[in-house]
Design a protein around this motif. Structure first.
Motif, mmCIF file in Angstrom:
data_model
loop_
_atom_site.group_PDB
_atom_site.id
_atom_site.type_symbol
_atom_site.label_atom_id
_atom_site.label_comp_id
_atom_site.label_asym_id
_atom_site.label_seq_id
_atom_site.Cartn_x
_atom_site.Cartn_y
_atom_site.Cartn_z
ATOM 1 N N ALA A 15 -8.835 -3.423 -13.688
ATOM 2 C CA ALA A 15 -9.330 -4.793 -13.788
ATOM 3 C C ALA A 15 -10.379 -5.047 -12.707
ATOM 4 O O ALA A 15 -11.399 -5.715 -12.950
ATOM 5 C CB ALA A 15 -8.177 -5.787 -13.653
ATOM 6 N N LEU A 16 -10.161 -4.510 -11.526
ATOM 7 C CA LEU A 16 -11.143 -4.619 -10.451
ATOM 8 C C LEU A 16 -12.410 -3.857 -10.817
ATOM 9 O O LEU A 16 -13.534 -4.342 -10.575
ATOM 10 C CB LEU A 16 -10.558 -4.075 -9.151
ATOM 11 N N VAL A 17 -12.255 -2.681 -11.384
ATOM 12 C CA VAL A 17 -13.420 -1.901 -11.811
ATOM 13 C C VAL A 17 -14.274 -2.717 -12.772
ATOM 14 O O VAL A 17 -15.506 -2.781 -12.651
ATOM 15 C CB VAL A 17 -12.983 -0.575 -12.454
ATOM 16 N N ASP A 18 -13.604 -3.371 -13.725
ATOM 17 C CA ASP A 18 -14.341 -4.192 -14.681
ATOM 18 C C ASP A 18 -15.005 -5.388 -14.003
ATOM 19 O O ASP A 18 -16.117 -5.789 -14.373
ATOM 20 C CB ASP A 18 -13.412 -4.659 -15.799
ATOM 21 N N ASP A 19 -14.353 -5.940 -12.981
ATOM 22 C CA ASP A 19 -14.969 -7.035 -12.219
ATOM 23 C C ASP A 19 -16.219 -6.554 -11.499
ATOM 24 O O ASP A 19 -17.252 -7.252 -11.476
ATOM 25 C CB ASP A 19 -13.974 -7.601 -11.199
ATOM 26 N N LEU A 20 -16.144 -5.375 -10.907
ATOM 27 C CA LEU A 20 -17.308 -4.819 -10.216
ATOM 28 C C LEU A 20 -18.467 -4.631 -11.185
ATOM 29 O O LEU A 20 -19.626 -4.948 -10.867
ATOM 30 C CB LEU A 20 -16.959 -3.480 -9.572
ATOM 31 N N ALA A 21 -18.151 -4.116 -12.372
ATOM 32 C CA ALA A 21 -19.194 -3.903 -13.374
ATOM 33 C C ALA A 21 -19.797 -5.231 -13.822
ATOM 34 O O ALA A 21 -21.025 -5.371 -13.922
ATOM 35 C CB ALA A 21 -18.618 -3.142 -14.567
ATOM 36 N N GLU A 22 -18.933 -6.209 -14.072
ATOM 37 C CA GLU A 22 -19.414 -7.504 -14.563
ATOM 38 C C GLU A 22 -20.261 -8.222 -13.525
ATOM 39 O O GLU A 22 -21.278 -8.846 -13.851
ATOM 40 C CB GLU A 22 -18.218 -8.383 -14.945
ATOM 41 N N GLN A 23 -19.866 -8.116 -12.252
ATOM 42 C CA GLN A 23 -20.590 -8.800 -11.185
ATOM 43 C C GLN A 23 -21.809 -8.024 -10.697
ATOM 44 O O GLN A 23 -22.610 -8.546 -9.914
ATOM 45 C CB GLN A 23 -19.654 -9.061 -10.005
ATOM 46 N N GLY A 24 -21.943 -6.790 -11.127
ATOM 47 C CA GLY A 24 -23.081 -5.981 -10.707
ATOM 48 C C GLY A 24 -23.023 -5.531 -9.263
ATOM 49 O O GLY A 24 -24.055 -5.254 -8.640
ATOM 50 N N ILE A 25 -21.812 -5.445 -8.707
ATOM 51 C CA ILE A 25 -21.651 -4.987 -7.328
ATOM 52 C C ILE A 25 -21.938 -3.489 -7.265
ATOM 53 O O ILE A 25 -21.358 -2.696 -8.010
ATOM 54 C CB ILE A 25 -20.227 -5.256 -6.808
ATOM 55 N N VAL A 26 -22.822 -3.106 -6.388
ATOM 56 C CA VAL A 26 -23.216 -1.702 -6.262
ATOM 57 C C VAL A 26 -22.327 -0.996 -5.245
ATOM 58 O O VAL A 26 -22.081 -1.515 -4.146
ATOM 59 C CB VAL A 26 -24.698 -1.603 -5.846
ATOM 60 N N ARG A 54 -16.046 8.463 -13.351
ATOM 61 C CA ARG A 54 -15.215 7.501 -14.087
ATOM 62 C C ARG A 54 -15.674 6.070 -13.817
ATOM 63 O O ARG A 54 -15.697 5.232 -14.733
ATOM 64 C CB ARG A 54 -13.749 7.666 -13.700
ATOM 65 N N LEU A 55 -16.048 5.775 -12.594
ATOM 66 C CA LEU A 55 -16.561 4.443 -12.271
ATOM 67 C C LEU A 55 -17.858 4.169 -13.029
ATOM 68 O O LEU A 55 -18.038 3.106 -13.618
ATOM 69 C CB LEU A 55 -16.803 4.337 -10.764
ATOM 70 N N ARG A 56 -18.733 5.145 -13.014
ATOM 71 C CA ARG A 56 -20.020 4.998 -13.699
ATOM 72 C C ARG A 56 -19.827 4.834 -15.197
ATOM 73 O O ARG A 56 -20.483 3.998 -15.835
ATOM 74 C CB ARG A 56 -20.869 6.228 -13.389
ATOM 75 N N ALA A 57 -18.921 5.618 -15.770
ATOM 76 C CA ALA A 57 -18.683 5.540 -17.212
ATOM 77 C C ALA A 57 -18.139 4.176 -17.624
ATOM 78 O O ALA A 57 -18.327 3.733 -18.767
ATOM 79 C CB ALA A 57 -17.715 6.645 -17.642
ATOM 80 N N ARG A 58 -17.481 3.484 -16.699
ATOM 81 C CA ARG A 58 -16.919 2.171 -17.003
ATOM 82 C C ARG A 58 -17.907 1.036 -16.691
ATOM 83 O O ARG A 58 -17.564 -0.130 -16.765
ATOM 84 C CB ARG A 58 -15.604 1.973 -16.237
ATOM 85 N N GLY A 59 -19.113 1.402 -16.309
ATOM 86 C CA GLY A 59 -20.159 0.404 -16.146
ATOM 87 C C GLY A 59 -20.443 -0.036 -14.732
ATOM 88 O O GLY A 59 -21.267 -0.931 -14.507
ATOM 89 N N VAL A 60 -19.777 0.581 -13.737
ATOM 90 C CA VAL A 60 -20.027 0.224 -12.342
ATOM 91 C C VAL A 60 -21.334 0.869 -11.882
ATOM 92 O O VAL A 60 -21.622 2.024 -12.205
ATOM 93 C CB VAL A 60 -18.869 0.676 -11.439
ATOM 94 N N LYS A 61 -22.112 0.118 -11.112
ATOM 95 C CA LYS A 61 -23.353 0.657 -10.554
ATOM 96 C C LYS A 61 -23.021 1.496 -9.333
ATOM 97 O O LYS A 61 -22.520 0.978 -8.334
ATOM 98 C CB LYS A 61 -24.298 -0.481 -10.179
ATOM 99 N N VAL A 62 -23.288 2.794 -9.419
ATOM 100 C CA VAL A 62 -22.977 3.700 -8.316
ATOM 101 C C VAL A 62 -24.255 4.329 -7.779
ATOM 102 O O VAL A 62 -25.232 4.512 -8.505
ATOM 103 C CB VAL A 62 -21.983 4.800 -8.745
#
Length: 327
Positions: free
Chosen positions: A223-234, A258-266
């Motif tokens: 859920a946090l991972v999805d929050d990071l992706a939604e908020q665009g936190i790098v 795995r983070l990148r695949a879920r939409g997180v900016k890495v």
């Protein structure tokens, strides 16, 4: 991999000091630092806490603006040799004048002049991020934030916090981060390297940073991972550092993919490269070997990094041209 133009956002200035540079400086000053080196000349440490003490011992011979000018040149020569065209470095007035604004200005001027020379000679652009040291405590962070606020501008563009993630709470440092924010500085904070996913949540809630240093343990809370992706936190990911310190046992176990695949900016950085026997070239080679990353993947990583950089728009445009078609 060495030839790919690269952007690095997470680099500790003293932690990037080549061991030979620190040994040489210690010899000039008659300081015995033999206990922090292995027989092969590399830095010697047992674990993360011991690493911090070795780091601070190495830094103890950096005692003047001139020392930091020489260090800056040495660090940027190494980075440029591995294709880095833009770097952001963590600087602490704790080590540069003891938190005194006047002394800090002298150190900063020396660092900046050396960086300007390296940009002219080597084609690498550097910007500075002041960091307070978490395990020094929240009161010690206040003069560091003031140093940052007093010197904020086109070169000193960010503020953050490094150090032992297990000491204190992010909320203890709200004053320092608010001070930096009010001065117009962009914000980053180390979290989710040792403190688990909860430390990332706490840092986001209390300090409202633009980026998170490391942040990889967020993977344990989807859920946090999805929050990071939604908020665009790098996330400023440093896989080689995480593996070297035992945060993850192997490169294949590291969660960056795995983070990148879920939409997180890495993004990808080296953290303290000589301590962890890594370079930006080595990071790219290991990511390619572990996850099959190719030219398009690295182009995306670098595009994310320059978008997230704390420099001004004109500098970003210049760096994008250096990155070329890859972004």
């Amino acid at each position: 991999m060495r030839q790919i133009p690269k952007v690095e956002l997470h680099l500790h200035h003293e932690g990037a000091a080549p061991p030979s540079f620190i040994r040489g400086l210690a010899g000039e000053k008659g300081v015995d630092l033999s206990g922090i080196f292995r027989e092969d000349g590399s830095y010697a440490f047992r674990d993360f806490v011991h690493f911090l003490s070795v780091y601070e011992a190495a830094t103890s011979v950096l005692t003047s603006p001139e020392d930091y000018a020489r260090l800056t040149r040495a660090v940027l020569e190494e980075s440029a040799a591995h294709g880095v065209v833009y770097s952001e470095t963590f600087l602490s007035p704790d080590f540069c004048g003891g938190g005194d604004v006047a002394a800090w200005r002298e150190y900063l001027l020396a660092i900046r002049e050396a960086a300007d020379g390296a940009e002219r000679d080597l084609g690498i652009t550097l910007r500075g991020i002041v960091t307070c040291i978490r395990h020094f405590g929240p009161e010690a962070a206040k003069p560091i934030a003031i140093c940052a606020a007093e010197t904020a501008g086109d070169w000193l563009t960010g503020f953050g916090m490094a150090g032992d993630e297990m000491k204190g709470q992010p909320s203890d440092f709200i004053w320092a981060f608010d001070c930096a924010r009010e001065a117009g500085l962009r914000l980053t904070v180390h979290a989710g390297e040792w403190g688990g996913a909860a430390s990332v949540r706490d840092a986001l809630a209390a300090l409202r940073p633009d980026r998170i240093g490391h942040g990889v343990q967020a993977i344990d809370d989807l859920a946090l991972v999805d929050d990071l992706a939604e908020q665009g936190i790098v996330l400023e990911c440093c896989p080689g550092s995480n593996v070297a310190l035992g945060v993850y046992p192997t490169w294949s176990a590291h969660p960056i993919q795995r983070l990148r695949a879920r939409g997180v900016k890495v993004t990808v950085s080296t953290d303290d490269p000589p301590f962890f026997h890594t370079t930006m070239t080595a990071e790219y080679e290991r990511l390619a070997a572990s996850f099959g990353w190719g030219e398009e993947d690295f182009a995306e990583i670098n595009a994310t990094a320059i978008d997230a950089a704390f420099c001004d728009a004109a500098t970003k445009d210049t760096i994008r041209k250096k990155l070329g078609d890859r972004t």
